[in-house]
Design a protein around this motif. Structure first.
Motif, PDB file in Angstrom:
ATOM      1  N   TRP A   1      12.446   2.637  -8.451  1.00  0.00           N
ATOM      2  CA  TRP A   1      13.152   1.937  -7.314  1.00  0.00           C
ATOM      3  C   TRP A   1      12.321   1.204  -6.370  1.00  0.00           C
ATOM      4  O   TRP A   1      12.862   0.111  -5.889  1.00  0.00           O
ATOM      5  N   THR A   2      11.168   1.792  -5.865  1.00  0.00           N
ATOM      6  CA  THR A   2      10.486   1.114  -4.985  1.00  0.00           C
ATOM      7  C   THR A   2       9.792  -0.364  -5.820  1.00  0.00           C
ATOM      8  O   THR A   2      10.018  -1.387  -4.973  1.00  0.00           O
ATOM      9  N   LEU A   3       9.252  -0.215  -6.764  1.00  0.00           N
ATOM     10  CA  LEU A   3       8.989  -1.270  -7.575  1.00  0.00           C
ATOM     11  C   LEU A   3       9.945  -2.266  -7.836  1.00  0.00           C
ATOM     12  O   LEU A   3       9.485  -3.547  -7.632  1.00  0.00           O
TER      13      LEU A   3
ATOM     14  N   LEU B   1      14.024  -1.334  -0.223  1.00  0.00           N
ATOM     15  CA  LEU B   1      12.594  -1.049  -0.276  1.00  0.00           C
ATOM     16  C   LEU B   1      12.551   0.168   0.842  1.00  0.00           C
ATOM     17  O   LEU B   1      11.852   1.393   0.665  1.00  0.00           O
ATOM     18  N   ALA B   2      12.951   0.022   2.099  1.00  0.00           N
ATOM     19  CA  ALA B   2      12.947   0.881   3.035  1.00  0.00           C
ATOM     20  C   ALA B   2      13.378   2.350   2.891  1.00  0.00           C
ATOM     21  O   ALA B   2      12.976   3.285   3.202  1.00  0.00           O
ATOM     22  N   PHE B   3      14.586   1.995   2.271  1.00  0.00           N
ATOM     23  CA  PHE B   3      15.696   3.477   1.825  1.00  0.00           C
ATOM     24  C   PHE B   3      14.769   4.170   0.705  1.00  0.00           C
ATOM     25  O   PHE B   3      14.926   5.330   0.626  1.00  0.00           O
TER      26      PHE B   3
ATOM     27  N   VAL C   1      18.408  -7.549   1.307  1.00  0.00           N
ATOM     28  CA  VAL C   1      19.063  -6.380   0.547  1.00  0.00           C
ATOM     29  C   VAL C   1      18.003  -5.526   0.182  1.00  0.00           C
ATOM     30  O   VAL C   1      17.691  -4.626   0.151  1.00  0.00           O
ATOM     31  N   SER C   2      16.982  -6.427  -0.736  1.00  0.00           N
ATOM     32  CA  SER C   2      16.024  -5.798  -1.391  1.00  0.00           C
ATOM     33  C   SER C   2      14.948  -5.061  -0.236  1.00  0.00           C
ATOM     34  O   SER C   2      14.468  -4.025  -0.603  1.00  0.00           O
ATOM     35  N   GLU C   3      14.755  -5.674   0.610  1.00  0.00           N
ATOM     36  CA  GLU C   3      14.003  -5.270   1.861  1.00  0.00           C
ATOM     37  C   GLU C   3      14.508  -3.723   2.354  1.00  0.00           C
ATOM     38  O   GLU C   3      13.746  -2.825   2.490  1.00  0.00           O
TER      39      GLU C   3
ATOM     40  N   VAL D   1       1.044  -1.005  -0.070  1.00  0.00           N
ATOM     41  CA  VAL D   1      -0.051   0.173  -0.060  1.00  0.00           C
ATOM     42  C   VAL D   1       0.965   1.347   0.000  1.00  0.00           C
ATOM     43  O   VAL D   1       0.555   2.330  -0.700  1.00  0.00           O
ATOM     44  N   GLY D   2       2.151   1.307   0.615  1.00  0.00           N
ATOM     45  CA  GLY D   2       2.910   2.223   0.654  1.00  0.00           C
ATOM     46  C   GLY D   2       3.503   2.504  -0.893  1.00  0.00           C
ATOM     47  O   GLY D   2       3.628   3.723  -1.135  1.00  0.00           O
ATOM     48  N   ALA D   3       3.583   1.461  -1.703  1.00  0.00           N
ATOM     49  CA  ALA D   3       3.953   1.766  -2.878  1.00  0.00           C
ATOM     50  C   ALA D   3       2.964   2.512  -3.857  1.00  0.00           C
ATOM     51  O   ALA D   3       3.149   3.336  -4.689  1.00  0.00           O
TER      52      ALA D   3
END
Length: 188
Positions: A121-123, A171-173, A166-168, A87-89
Motif C-alpha cells: 500500500w505504501t509503495l 501514504l500518511a494513513f 489523495v496519494s499523499e 526513508v519511512g518506506a
C-alpha cells in the motif's frame, strides 16, 4: 494545502513535531523489543539497527516537513518529504523483513502478511504520488505550483493535483496503519 497559511500551519507544525517525537519513541521501543527477542542472532540484530536508523531519519524528516512549509522553502519541504516517506518506506520494509525472519516463534504469519500488505500500500501510494506530481508540474509550465493554493475543477493540472493529494494522504494513513500493527507486539 491547508497547512500552508498561518495560523493553520503553526498548529499543523506543532502536531507534526509531536508526531515525530512519538514516532521516534515508538521506533526506539520497537528496536529494544526486537533486541530483547532476537538474542544473539546476528542477522536480526543488524537488521534491527538499520531499522532504528531508518525510523529516526524518517521521524526527523517529519520535523523538517513541519517547520519548512511548501510555500516558504519548497526545496527543504521536499527534502523532509523524501526523508519522511522515502526513508519511512525503507523502515516499513526492514520491519516487515524482521517480521518474516521472526516467524513463527515470535511473530505469526498473519502479522507478517498484514505488514507486507501495508508495505505494498505504501509503495503504491508513493508511486501514485510521484507520477501525478510529475504530470501536474509538467502540465503547468511557468506556474509557481508550490504557491498555488486554490484549484478549480476542470483547470489544467487539477486532476493530477487531486490524485497527488489523495496519494499523499493515503501514504500518511499507511504509515499510521503500520504503526498500529505494533499494538499486539507491545502488549507482550
Amino acid at each position: 494545502d491547508t497547512g500552508t497559511m498561518a495560523p493553520e500551519r503553526c498548529v499543523f507544525g506543532i502536531m507534526l513535531d509531536v508526531s515525530a517525537f512519538l514516532g521516534m519513541a515508538t521506533v526506539y521501543v520497537r528496536y529494544k523489543q526486537v533486541e530483547a527477542l532476537a538474542g544473539e542472532e546476528v542477522r536480526l540484530n543488524r537488521l534491527n539497527r538499520v531499522g532504528l536508523l531508518f525510523g529516526f531519519i524518517s521521524s526527523f524528516g517529519m520535523c523538517v516537513v513541519a517547520n519548512f512549509q511548501k510555500t516558504t522553502l519548497f526545496s527543504m519541504h521536499l527534502v523532509g518529504a523524501v526523508l519522511t516517506f522515502g526513508v519511512g518506506a525503507l523502515y516499513i520494509l526492514v520491519q516487515t523483513l524482521l517480521s518474516l525472519y521472526m516467524q513463527p516463534h515470535i511473530h505469526s504469519k498473519s502479522t507478517y502478511l498484514v505488514r507486507l500488505g501495508i508495505g505494498v500500500w505504501t509503495l503504491s501510494s508513493i508511486i501514485s504520488m510521484f507520477i501525478s506530481s510529475v504530470i501536474m508540474y509538467s502540465s503547468l509550465p511557468g506556474v509557481d505550483v508550490p504557491h498555488k493554493l486554490h484549484w478549480t475543477p476542470g483547470e489544467t493540472g487539477y486532476t493530477a493535483h487531486i490524485i497527488s493529494t489523495v496519494s499523499e494522504w493515503s501514504l500518511a494513513f499507511s504509515f499510521i496503519s503500520f504503526f498500529l500493527t505494533y499494538i499486539r507486539d507491545f502488549q507482550v
